[in-house]
Design an enzyme around this catalytic site. Structure first.
Site, PDB file in Angstrom:
ATOM      1  N   ARG A  46       0.861  -1.196   0.000  1.00  0.00           N
ATOM      2  CA  ARG A  46       0.000   0.000   0.000  1.00  0.00           C
ATOM      3  C   ARG A  46       0.886   1.230   0.000  1.00  0.00           C
ATOM      4  O   ARG A  46       1.896   1.269   0.701  1.00  0.00           O
ATOM      5  CB  ARG A  46      -0.865   0.050   1.267  1.00  0.00           C
ATOM      6  CG  ARG A  46      -1.625  -1.206   1.504  1.00  0.00           C
ATOM      7  CD  ARG A  46      -2.211  -1.257   2.902  1.00  0.00           C
ATOM      8  NE  ARG A  46      -3.511  -0.614   2.986  1.00  0.00           N
ATOM      9  CZ  ARG A  46      -4.288  -0.666   4.070  1.00  0.00           C
ATOM     10  NH1 ARG A  46      -3.892  -1.290   5.155  1.00  0.00           N
ATOM     11  NH2 ARG A  46      -5.450  -0.068   4.079  1.00  0.00           N
ATOM     12  N   ALA A  78     -15.494  -0.840   5.203  1.00  0.00           N
ATOM     13  CA  ALA A  78     -15.786   0.300   6.084  1.00  0.00           C
ATOM     14  C   ALA A  78     -17.233   0.752   5.885  1.00  0.00           C
ATOM     15  O   ALA A  78     -17.929   1.102   6.847  1.00  0.00           O
ATOM     16  CB  ALA A  78     -14.819   1.443   5.797  1.00  0.00           C
TER      17      ALA A  78
HETATM   18  C1  FAD Z   1      -5.967  -2.511   1.976  1.00  0.00           C
HETATM   19  C2  FAD Z   1      -7.369  -2.227   2.404  1.00  0.00           C
HETATM   20  C3  FAD Z   1      -8.152  -1.345   1.659  1.00  0.00           C
HETATM   21  C4  FAD Z   1      -9.482  -1.112   2.020  1.00  0.00           C
HETATM   22  N1  FAD Z   1     -10.240  -0.239   1.291  1.00  0.00           N
HETATM   23  C5  FAD Z   1     -11.527  -0.009   1.635  1.00  0.00           C
HETATM   24  C6  FAD Z   1     -12.330   0.911   0.897  1.00  0.00           C
HETATM   25  O1  FAD Z   1     -11.869   1.535  -0.047  1.00  0.00           O
HETATM   26  N2  FAD Z   1     -13.623   1.088   1.292  1.00  0.00           N
HETATM   27  C7  FAD Z   1     -14.165   0.427   2.355  1.00  0.00           C
HETATM   28  O2  FAD Z   1     -15.355   0.624   2.656  1.00  0.00           O
HETATM   29  N3  FAD Z   1     -13.412  -0.439   3.083  1.00  0.00           N
HETATM   30  C8  FAD Z   1     -12.123  -0.662   2.756  1.00  0.00           C
HETATM   31  N4  FAD Z   1     -11.357  -1.524   3.500  1.00  0.00           N
HETATM   32  C9  FAD Z   1     -11.934  -2.132   4.709  1.00  0.00           C
HETATM   33  C10 FAD Z   1     -11.883  -1.132   5.860  1.00  0.00           C
HETATM   34  O3  FAD Z   1     -10.569  -0.630   6.000  1.00  0.00           O
HETATM   35  C11 FAD Z   1     -12.301  -1.780   7.169  1.00  0.00           C
HETATM   36  O4  FAD Z   1     -13.488  -2.513   6.962  1.00  0.00           O
HETATM   37  C12 FAD Z   1     -12.560  -0.710   8.234  1.00  0.00           C
HETATM   38  O5  FAD Z   1     -11.445   0.134   8.396  1.00  0.00           O
HETATM   39  C13 FAD Z   1     -12.888  -1.379   9.558  1.00  0.00           C
HETATM   40  O6  FAD Z   1     -13.170  -0.386  10.500  1.00  0.00           O
HETATM   41  P1  FAD Z   1     -13.485  -0.792  12.014  1.00  0.00           P
HETATM   42  O7  FAD Z   1     -13.728   0.484  12.726  1.00  0.00           O
HETATM   43  O8  FAD Z   1     -14.542  -1.840  12.037  1.00  0.00           O
HETATM   44  O9  FAD Z   1     -12.152  -1.472  12.537  1.00  0.00           O
HETATM   45  P2  FAD Z   1     -10.635  -0.797  12.758  1.00  0.00           P
HETATM   46  O10 FAD Z   1     -10.445   0.229  11.727  1.00  0.00           O
HETATM   47  O11 FAD Z   1      -9.751  -1.939  12.809  1.00  0.00           O
HETATM   48  O12 FAD Z   1     -10.802  -0.085  14.141  1.00  0.00           O
HETATM   49  C14 FAD Z   1     -10.737  -0.805  15.350  1.00  0.00           C
HETATM   50  C15 FAD Z   1     -10.357   0.156  16.468  1.00  0.00           C
HETATM   51  O13 FAD Z   1     -10.451  -0.544  17.706  1.00  0.00           O
HETATM   52  C16 FAD Z   1      -9.291  -0.306  18.490  1.00  0.00           C
HETATM   53  N5  FAD Z   1      -9.127  -1.494  19.347  1.00  0.00           N
HETATM   54  C17 FAD Z   1      -8.746  -2.729  18.979  1.00  0.00           C
HETATM   55  N6  FAD Z   1      -8.760  -3.570  20.023  1.00  0.00           N
HETATM   56  C18 FAD Z   1      -9.171  -2.852  21.091  1.00  0.00           C
HETATM   57  C19 FAD Z   1      -9.402  -3.177  22.459  1.00  0.00           C
HETATM   58  N7  FAD Z   1      -9.210  -4.416  22.939  1.00  0.00           N
HETATM   59  N8  FAD Z   1      -9.830  -2.191  23.295  1.00  0.00           N
HETATM   60  C20 FAD Z   1     -10.035  -0.922  22.827  1.00  0.00           C
HETATM   61  N9  FAD Z   1      -9.818  -0.564  21.540  1.00  0.00           N
HETATM   62  C21 FAD Z   1      -9.409  -1.522  20.671  1.00  0.00           C
HETATM   63  C22 FAD Z   1      -8.178  -0.109  17.472  1.00  0.00           C
HETATM   64  O14 FAD Z   1      -7.096   0.627  18.013  1.00  0.00           O
HETATM   65  C23 FAD Z   1      -8.915   0.652  16.368  1.00  0.00           C
HETATM   66  O15 FAD Z   1      -8.894   2.040  16.580  1.00  0.00           O
HETATM   67  C24 FAD Z   1     -10.036  -1.780   3.151  1.00  0.00           C
HETATM   68  C25 FAD Z   1      -9.245  -2.659   3.905  1.00  0.00           C
HETATM   69  C26 FAD Z   1      -7.925  -2.881   3.537  1.00  0.00           C
HETATM   70  C27 FAD Z   1      -7.098  -3.848   4.348  1.00  0.00           C
END
Ligand code: FAD
Length: 460
Positions: free
Chosen positions: A197, A334
């Protein structure tokens, strides 16, 4: 008896602990806030809101969910979204011919990319500081005698809430606690793909493409994917056109192994150069040459092999990647986390009103919270599990060898299949999802009330 002007002790705000302040956790917080639900707190393990320096794009379904969650959330995205040069997603045979395979209409001004950190910074400004606690890593969840959850953090603090929502990402601790540490569904699996990336200076990419200036401008100002044997490269503009977001994905038949168990590993540009050696589209070679000499490669894990059988248990649930982590290939993970947030915020809005206006026993409160999370699970499970499978399917299409003698037929088939996958994501009737959530909640509350009354009658 409590009145609406003087609530009794039993009439109080719903208390909601959101574990994790990524896109899902922040979107949920903003959805609760716009519904007047004040009793929520985000517990984030990092010292601040953070995102990696890479791009993310939001498809039309995600934008509609943002609008319904909180118009300020949608406006925040729009402030950082980078317009595409044209409203098409274009697939090019990057490997053999450099020719266009298919172009898919995105909708006017849709599926624009942004820098993740820009988006998170905008969202963070919208969440009141008193609703966030940083440096809090959730380690355990226990239940009191009535079934009300307590979250125990790494620093030993214990917080009690009516509802705990794990938005803690692909390696979710909350999911492990929900499903059990010996359950394979508690952990994501390697999808046998990894990626490089980068955000690369647009001028440098144009220089590297060389040739016609207009062509360079065109290729860097809109959404493209270069398909090839066992790999693909996606590019789109971010940061008001100053940077090109690059994601280069590679198939890997082996297992992912690192000494420290991490899903990233240091490597050198040479690895990427060797993989994409001989690809015909000049932009692919140009981009790979612009990668830094040393960089991370990211293993792509997902929850395809061992899906979570459910997203809730009692008053605890998981959302976003914590529930249904999918690969990046349909650009929707996301966005699906944002859809989850809308379903949850809708269900909890009804519940918060009841909690603030009715004398509820602790047991009844727990029962209503548990019902609301069951409704969330029911409304979201099928679609989100489909995404995990569809994402693997899409990647297989991108990496398929194209038979040169059947090129037009195989391009047409690619177009049909990829359009179906994207349109199933984009065309969700989000209003209907909201209505279904409300109707299911009402039906489940009536059903629970009937069960309770029958039980009380029986015990008389
Ligand atoms: C290369 C790549 C490209 C992508 N491109 C896209 C795109 O273009 N469009 C799209 O819709 N999706 C895309 N995605 C998917 C998207 O990035 C994820 O689905 C999204 O970021 C997930 O968000 P989340 O908040 O669920 O999890 P995360 O972003 O993983 O957030 C989790 C949070 O929880 C915190 N945390 C973890 N464990 C604990 C704990 N025990 N206690 C307290 N806090 C904790 C972490 O620090 C973090 O801040 C892509 C993914 C990848 C890998």
């Amino acid at each position: 008896m409590g009145t609406s002007t003087s609530p009794t002790a039993a009439q109080r705000n719903l208390e909601i602990a959101i574990i994790g302040g990524g896109i899902t956790g922040l979107a949920l917080a903003l959805g609760l806030q716009s519904r007047g639900i004040k009793g929520y707190k985000i517990y984030e393990r990092a010292p601040g809101f953070h995102e990696i320096g890479a791009g993310v794009g939001f498809s039309p379904n995600a934008e509609r969910a943002m609008e319904l969650l909180n118009p300020d959330l949608h406006a925040a995205y729009r402030r950082v979204a980078n317009p595409n040069g044209e409203d098409y997603f274009q697939w090019v045979d990057g490997y053999a011919t450099g020719e266009l395979i298919y172009k898919l209409y995105l909708g006017e001004g849709m599926f624009q990319g942004c820098r993740r950190s820009d988006f998170i910074d905008e969202l963070a400004k919208l969440v009141p500081v008193e609703n966030v606690v940083f440096g809090k890593q959730a380690e355990r969840v226990s239940e009191d005698a009535e079934g009300r959850p307590n979250v125990i953090f790494k620093d030993g603090e214990c917080v009690s809430a009516d509802i705990v929502i794990g938005c803690d990402g692909i390696h979710s601790r909350v999911r492990q606690l929900l499903l059990g540490k010996d359950n394979p569904a508690s952990y994501p699996g390697y999808s046998h793909k990894y990626c490089f990336r980068a955000l690369i200076d647009t001028c440098k990419v144009r220089e590297a493409i060389g040739g016609d200036e207009k062509r360079g401008e065109y290729l860097t100002s809109t959404r493209f994917m270069y398909n090839g044997l066992g790999g693909h490269v996606i590019t789109y503009p971010v940061a008001m056109g100053t940077l090109v977001n690059v994601l280069a994905v590679v198939s890997d038949p082996g297992e992912w192994k690192t000494d420290d168990g991490r899903h990233t590993a240091r490597t050198t540009k040479k690895e990427a150069v060797e993989f994409f050696e001989g690809w015909q589209a000049p932009i692919v070679k140009g981009i790979v040459d612009l990668l830094p000499e040393e960089l991370d490669k990211w293993a792509i894990f997902d929850m395809m092999d061992h899906p979570a059988p459910r997203y809730n248990d009692g008053c605890v649930c998981v959302a976003g990647d914590a529930a249904h982590a999918a690969g990046p290939h349909l650009g929707a993970g996301a966005g699906f986390g944002i859809e989850d947030a809308l379903a949850l915020a809708t269900a909890l809005e009804q519940l918060d009103k009841t909690a603030r206006s009715t004398d509820l026993t602790e047991a009844r409160r727990v029962e209503l919270c548990s019902n609301a999370l069951s409704v969330y699970n029911k409304v979201r499970y099928e679609r989100t599990q489909w995404l995990v499978r569809a994402t693997r399917k899409a990647c297989a299409l991108f990496h398929e060898p194209l038979a040169s003698h059947l090129r037009s037929e195989s391009n047409a088939r690619f177009g049909r299949e990829i359009s179906q996958l994207f349109h199933k994501i984009w065309d969700l009737d989000i209003g209907q999802m909201v209505e279904e959530t409300i109707a299911s909640l009402e039906a489940s509350e009536i059903a629970a009330e009937e069960v309770r009354e029958t039980w009380l009658m029986g015990s008389l």
